[in-house]
Design an enzyme around this catalytic site. Structure first.
Site, mmCIF file in Angstrom:
data_model
loop_
_atom_site.group_PDB
_atom_site.id
_atom_site.type_symbol
_atom_site.label_atom_id
_atom_site.label_comp_id
_atom_site.label_asym_id
_atom_site.label_seq_id
_atom_site.Cartn_x
_atom_site.Cartn_y
_atom_site.Cartn_z
ATOM 1 N N GLY A 187 0.873 -0.781 -0.684
ATOM 2 C CA GLY A 187 -0.529 -0.449 0.154
ATOM 3 C C GLY A 187 1.042 1.230 0.232
ATOM 4 N N SER A 230 2.666 -4.876 -3.709
ATOM 5 C CA SER A 230 1.432 -5.921 -3.016
ATOM 6 C C SER A 230 0.356 -7.396 -3.560
ATOM 7 C CB SER A 230 0.119 -4.801 -3.997
ATOM 8 O OG SER A 230 0.248 -4.797 -5.622
ATOM 9 N N CYS A 231 -0.470 -7.597 -3.640
ATOM 10 C CA CYS A 231 -0.894 -8.909 -3.943
ATOM 11 C C CYS A 231 -0.639 -8.694 -5.202
ATOM 12 C CB CYS A 231 -2.301 -9.105 -3.097
ATOM 13 S SG CYS A 231 -3.486 -7.793 -3.299
ATOM 14 N N ASN A 232 -1.376 -8.376 -5.387
ATOM 15 C CA ASN A 232 -1.254 -7.722 -7.761
ATOM 16 C C ASN A 232 -0.234 -8.049 -7.843
ATOM 17 O OD1 ASN A 232 -4.350 -8.211 -8.343
ATOM 18 N ND2 ASN A 232 -4.360 -6.319 -7.167
ATOM 19 N N ARG A 287 -10.770 -7.789 -6.369
ATOM 20 C CA ARG A 287 -12.427 -7.731 -5.659
ATOM 21 C C ARG A 287 -12.308 -6.613 -5.066
ATOM 22 N NH1 ARG A 287 -9.390 -5.337 -3.211
ATOM 23 N NH2 ARG A 287 -7.830 -5.852 -0.825
ATOM 24 N N HIS A 300 -0.465 -0.601 -12.005
ATOM 25 C CA HIS A 300 -0.095 -2.116 -12.323
ATOM 26 C C HIS A 300 1.371 -2.251 -12.582
ATOM 27 C CE1 HIS A 300 -3.951 -2.237 -10.841
ATOM 28 N NE2 HIS A 300 -3.545 -2.651 -9.474
ATOM 29 N N GLY A 301 1.488 -1.878 -14.185
ATOM 30 C CA GLY A 301 2.783 -2.051 -14.698
ATOM 31 C C GLY A 301 3.928 -2.041 -13.957
ATOM 32 N N HIS A 304 -8.680 -12.002 -6.867
ATOM 33 C CA HIS A 304 -8.121 -11.192 -7.086
ATOM 34 C C HIS A 304 -9.001 -12.151 -9.199
ATOM 35 C CE1 HIS A 304 -8.173 -7.408 -5.688
ATOM 36 N NE2 HIS A 304 -6.332 -7.576 -5.306
ATOM 37 N N GLN A 344 -5.806 -12.192 -2.401
ATOM 38 C CA GLN A 344 -5.361 -11.342 -2.066
ATOM 39 C C GLN A 344 -4.527 -10.940 -0.550
ATOM 40 O OE1 GLN A 344 -8.903 -11.040 -2.425
ATOM 41 N NE2 GLN A 344 -9.867 -10.356 -0.382
#
Lengths: 339, 339
Positions: free
Chosen positions: B110, B139-141, B168, B194-195, B222, B302
């Protein structure tokens, strides 16, 4: 006045009936239902002539006090064309009847491409379907893809299309389907069938389109994330082309149209019947061109984007108007579309 | 035994604490909370020493009868490392305190990449983070993307990555967030952040990764739809590489694991604490290679995929184990991961 019979007054059928009724060059000959539910009752209250789609069920309507004119076989010969709006797979079975009664028919996107002469999108295949007898109006998702690809193709050459479809789980009144909580790869195999469905309308995209799809817990709209490699273009060119393309509007997240829920609120505020948004909504902020690749996100109102296409398809098959853009304009004006 | 202080015993913190407690080479020095809620009570019942994250609030815990050892300032000097699991944005502010007390610290995804020395994923940057003081576990993603790209990169060269993240809407216990019905382009601008976040871990992907993201009404996982252009590979090579890569499992829709809901049911049936699935789940059926481009779909839990990464990050920063694969294996074994 061309006489249109709507076979199946459900989610699509009731909208097609209303759209036909709005046109100056066609009229609703009648609508059919398989059961005497609230939709059947409302059809009669609206003034549509109601026929039993399954003859043996006619008494059921009478028992419920719903005024019924007869069965589909009492009216089919009067029709210039039937718009088949029955559930997916039934339309194919009905083709035999349409052929026997020598009546032209439009099937919907739930049917397979192989059963018809050609596949309809007003922008791409109006001319190809002109005068034909059995045509399929492609699905809501395919319609949305065809429209945006028309806009892009108008200003550049398409090299490769990648599209991810985030599909609504069920229609708003459908309480039997899910998911309620979860994301479903549907199909779990890649690519999905949506690419070939687009190719049924745009054969030149054969081998150039790769789609995948997931289903999510929402009822309002589908959403597409679209990536189109081109021979070269700019963001401004794409925006300009979208602005010129009928039935695609741009919306701005910054202005508050920041979800499919907000877009439906917009349709409600426009006073649209059933909150239908027949136009595809492209997020202005999402439009980007990087290394000649166009990226954008769009929202598709699954219940209504194909409705104006059905109207244009009638005009094409019955050779009522030979210029596709003229038919599109007539339909849009009669239905009160934004563009 | 390395002493680990967990600052913020919430969604990530409680999982990190349990994972630390499972390792043979580290122990939970204590956990902090800002308020005396059920999580604080359960932490004490589990045997963790509890400290008030905000000194003035210590009496609140006493009033509620929750046994509290003191404040974070009574324990921070004993810590070999702090794992900061505070809500996004707070970790950055806490850095000042960690630096003042000369204690190493891990921030979570975060926080922004700019505030730390480097960004951690066990497969990609264990060596780079070795001995460092302030590191962010992504992060999770981003963790999920890094893992699958590691598998792909192990057998071919990556030319370009396109990924669509279907996120999600809220965690299972979060009743304040949405959407309840709708799809949210988030961000509505393309590409998404995210990239660049992946690039913070894998700098060689700079200019080669394009991501977009939508948020949907689900709490479970997700999902990623991934398209990776490569210099050449086969489906078998990719499957084999995924099988060799830690913390990625394949699941089969045909076997019934046909949604994120089914995958969570699988984690429940495995007896996983809190139904956590620390591994990324790739749908076997979705894996395809067309024109040297790898396509696949994967699901990301996530709440838990970053937990083993935090453990490896501790070992890297404290120079406890110099071989990343050895640390990964130790973590996985202690936590009972599938691989």
């Amino acid at each position: 006045m061309v006489k249109v019979l709507i076979n199946g007054y459900g989610s699509i059928g009731k909208r097609v009936a209303d759209a036909v009724a709005m046109q100056k060059d066609m009229e609703v000959l009648g609508v059919t239902k398989t059961k005497p539910d609230f939709e059947a009752r409302l059809a009669v209250e609206k003034g549509y002539k109601l026929y039993a789609a399954i003859p043996e069920r006619k008494p059921l309507f009478e028992e419920k006090g719903i005024e019924i004119e007869g069965t589909i076989f009492d009216v089919i010969e009067e029709a210039d064309i039937v718009v088949d709006c029955t559930p997916g797979g039934v339309g194919k079975d009905n083709l035999k009847m349409y052929k026997e009664y020598k009546v032209k028919a439009i099937l919907q996107g739930g049917e397979k491409a192989q059963y018809v002469e050609d596949n309809f999108n007003a922008l791409w295949s109006y001319d190809r379907c002109y005068g034909k007898d059995y045509i399929r109006v492609v699905s809501c998702n395919t319609t949305g893809l065809c429209r945006i690809l028309y806009a892009i193709n108008s200003v550049t050459d398409i090299v490769k299309v990648r599209a991810v479809l985030v599909r609504r789980g069920a229609d708003p009144n459908d309480v039997k389907k899910g998911p309620i909580n979860g994301i479903v790869p549907n199909p779990p195999t890649l690519p999905s069938h949506h690419g070939p469905d687009v190719v049924s309308v745009i054969p030149e995209l054969e081998g150039k389109i790769f789609t995948s799809a997931v289903v999510v817990p929402t009822t309002l709209m589908h959403m597409h994330i679209i990536m189109v490699e081109t021979t070269g273009t700019t963001r401004d060119n794409i925006i300009e082309s979208i602005e010129k393309t009928p039935r695609i509007i741009t919306v701005s997240a910054e202005e508050g149209l920041n979800s499919t829920a907000a877009i439906i609120e917009f349709a409600r505020d426009l006073g649209r019947m059933r909150y239908d948004l027949n136009e595809i909504a492209v997020w202005e902020e999402s439009i980007n061109v990087v290394d000649n690749e166009v990226f954008l996100m769009q929202a598709i109102h699954q219940e209504s984007d194909v409705i104006p296409e059905n109207i244009d398809c009638i005009r094409s098959m019955l050779e009522m108007v030979d210029d596709k853009m003229k038919s599109i304009e007539m339909t849009n004006k009669a239905m009160g579309l934004l563009k």
